[in-house]
Motif scaffolding. Structure first.
Motif: not given
Length: 70
Positions: A14-18, A43-45, A50-53
């Motif tokens: 998983a990754g997050w940006e902007n 919060a997911m991490l 992780v899958g349920k979230y």
């Protein structure tokens, strides 16, 4: 986008940006979700599952865009 490996039966990384969340599944498919707040990603991490979230808080609420194979 840089992604980190996660402990999940379905999600590999998983990754997050902007405001965009990017998920790679174990089958190699990659999906992006626009408008995801950074705190939702974090919060997911740290969730117990992780899958349920993901299913409870992301998949239902954000538009999924397939990006192909990772």
């Amino acid at each position: 986008m840089n992604r980190v490996k996660v402990e999940s039966q379905a999600i590999a990384s998983a990754g997050w940006e902007n405001g965009t969340l990017e998920l790679e599944m174990h089958n190699g498919n990659v999906y992006s979700y626009a408008g995801v707040p950074e705190q939702t990603y974090r919060a997911m991490l740290t969730a117990a599952s992780v899958g349920k979230y993901y299913h409870a808080n992301i998949k239902r609420y954000y538009i999924e865009t397939p990006l192909g194979k990772g």
